[in-house]
Design an enzyme around this catalytic site. Sequence first.
Site, PDB file in Angstrom:
ATOM      1  N   GLY A  53       0.760  -1.277  -0.107  1.00 37.07           N
ATOM      2  CA  GLY A  53      -0.196  -0.001   0.010  1.00 37.07           C
ATOM      3  C   GLY A  53       0.944   1.104   0.085  1.00 37.07           C
ATOM      4  O   GLY A  53       1.884   1.493   0.850  1.00 37.07           O
ATOM      5  N   ALA A  54       0.740   2.048  -0.746  1.00 36.13           N
ATOM      6  CA  ALA A  54       1.410   3.152  -1.085  1.00 36.13           C
ATOM      7  C   ALA A  54       1.819   4.128   0.148  1.00 36.13           C
ATOM      8  O   ALA A  54       3.108   4.259   0.573  1.00 36.13           O
ATOM      9  CB  ALA A  54       1.009   4.158  -2.203  1.00 36.13           C
ATOM     10  N   ASP A 242      -1.266   4.931  -6.411  1.00 32.89           N
ATOM     11  CA  ASP A 242       0.114   4.949  -6.019  1.00 32.89           C
ATOM     12  C   ASP A 242       1.081   6.003  -6.463  1.00 32.89           C
ATOM     13  O   ASP A 242       1.850   6.449  -5.851  1.00 32.89           O
ATOM     14  CB  ASP A 242       0.744   3.491  -6.310  1.00 32.89           C
ATOM     15  CG  ASP A 242       0.228   2.328  -5.629  1.00 32.89           C
ATOM     16  OD1 ASP A 242      -1.143   2.120  -6.032  1.00 32.89           O
ATOM     17  OD2 ASP A 242       0.859   1.869  -4.756  1.00 32.89           O
TER      18      ASP A 242
HETATM   19  O1  MRU Z   1       0.446  -3.741  -4.932  1.00 34.11           O
HETATM   20  P1  MRU Z   1      -0.061  -3.026  -3.768  1.00 34.11           P
HETATM   21  O2  MRU Z   1      -0.964  -4.066  -2.935  1.00 34.11           O
HETATM   22  O3  MRU Z   1       0.984  -2.337  -2.741  1.00 34.11           O
HETATM   23  O4  MRU Z   1      -1.178  -1.913  -4.451  1.00 34.11           O
HETATM   24  C1  MRU Z   1      -1.765  -0.974  -3.668  1.00 34.11           C
HETATM   25  C2  MRU Z   1      -2.554  -0.145  -4.464  1.00 34.11           C
HETATM   26  O5  MRU Z   1      -2.726  -0.242  -5.387  1.00 34.11           O
HETATM   27  C3  MRU Z   1      -3.619   0.804  -3.454  1.00 34.11           C
HETATM   28  O6  MRU Z   1      -4.832   1.107  -4.139  1.00 34.11           O
HETATM   29  C4  MRU Z   1      -2.730   2.015  -3.303  1.00 34.11           C
HETATM   30  O7  MRU Z   1      -1.392   1.949  -2.994  1.00 34.11           O
HETATM   31  C5  MRU Z   1      -3.491   2.908  -2.476  1.00 34.11           C
HETATM   32  S1  MRU Z   1      -3.243   2.615  -0.884  1.00 34.11           S
HETATM   33  C6  MRU Z   1      -3.989   3.870   0.128  1.00 34.11           C
END
Ligand code: MRU
Length: 363
Positions: A53-54, A242
């Site tokens: 998650g970003a 992200d």
């Molecule tokens: O690959 P991930 O699970 O890290 O991807 C996460 C996402 O695409 C989320 O939608 C994004 O990070 C937003 S989190 C608040």
Amino acid sequence: MKINGTHYRSVWPIGEDAFGIIDQTKLPHEFATLTLRNAEAAAHAILTMQTRGAPLIGAVGAYGLALAVREDASDEHIQKVVEMLAETRPTAINLKWALWRMRGALLNQPCEARAALAWQEAATIADEDVAMSEAIGRNGLKIIRDIAARKPGKTVNILTHCNAGWLATVDYGTALAPIYLAHDDGISLHVWVDETRPRNQGASLTAFELGSHGVDHTILADNAGGHYMQAGEVDMVIVGTDRVTAHGDVANKIGTYLKALAARDNNVPFYVALPSSTIDWTLDSGRDIPIEERSEDEVLKMAGRLPDGSVAIVEIAAPGSGAANPGFDVTPARLVTGFITERGTCAATPEGLRSLFPHKAGQ
Ligand code: MRU
């Protein structure tokens, strides 16, 4: 967020020489935590998506760097560890944002003061993320309230993709924060949760979060969202992101773009929720966002619980077939109804972003 009555953040300090995370690769089958004691362990956790998650990987990167500074506070070591952590995942700008902020706070300070400063700065990044998520929740709640007011006595149906909840941030979440506040506010809500192949963050993480909070939800195969939009059963889409460019293009989990197209075709509002740490003011076009390519194993294999309760990985494809696995796609700004940020809601345009963050634009 509470799990079995205990309040958790998704990252937390343990004394001043370690920090904790939830091992997200084990969810939803097991709730396990990990103690990380150095920057290499933090890099491994980000790379293998034990933490993800970003906004969250930004905070984890910051704590990882803070641990490295305790071992060696020299400029050279700080630079080496910033680069090592930054290359673990390329798409989410929050990781680089946090590492560069840490480096900026440390390099002009005396070496002997750096360890304490680094720990404090990592904690501040985590606390600020919680505050931004809470504010996103309050701003998104207004939109959900408006939709609820237009259909009195009926349930508001919201579709979300991937996981942009408290597991993807330090607490609350981005896309899910308004949903939690609306639920707590007594609004009748139902969430369509895209399963989010190949890693299934929707089915395994978002559904786990919503269930833990008591929010009514249904998991959908990724391809089903358009069908429910055509049937009038989706009132709005909210996703996280992200990286958002200065012009408003949005990188998010692979499949987000197709949901935005379906939403546009069906006049369903498509909102993106983000803290300002997700805006990359140096990029205009989404075409310039680096897209992470992940292992083909994530497409060719699946993890799940067997009838005996154990968790196993099974092959799901014809032997010998290869797979492509881009982790993210880019939704053009023109398909986005609006951004929900900690400073309010704006149009997905350069002017919209500048109106909320005038001091950042043009940097
Ligand atoms: O690959 P991930 O699970 O890290 O991807 C996460 C996402 O695409 C989320 O939608 C994004 O990070 C937003 S989190 C608040």
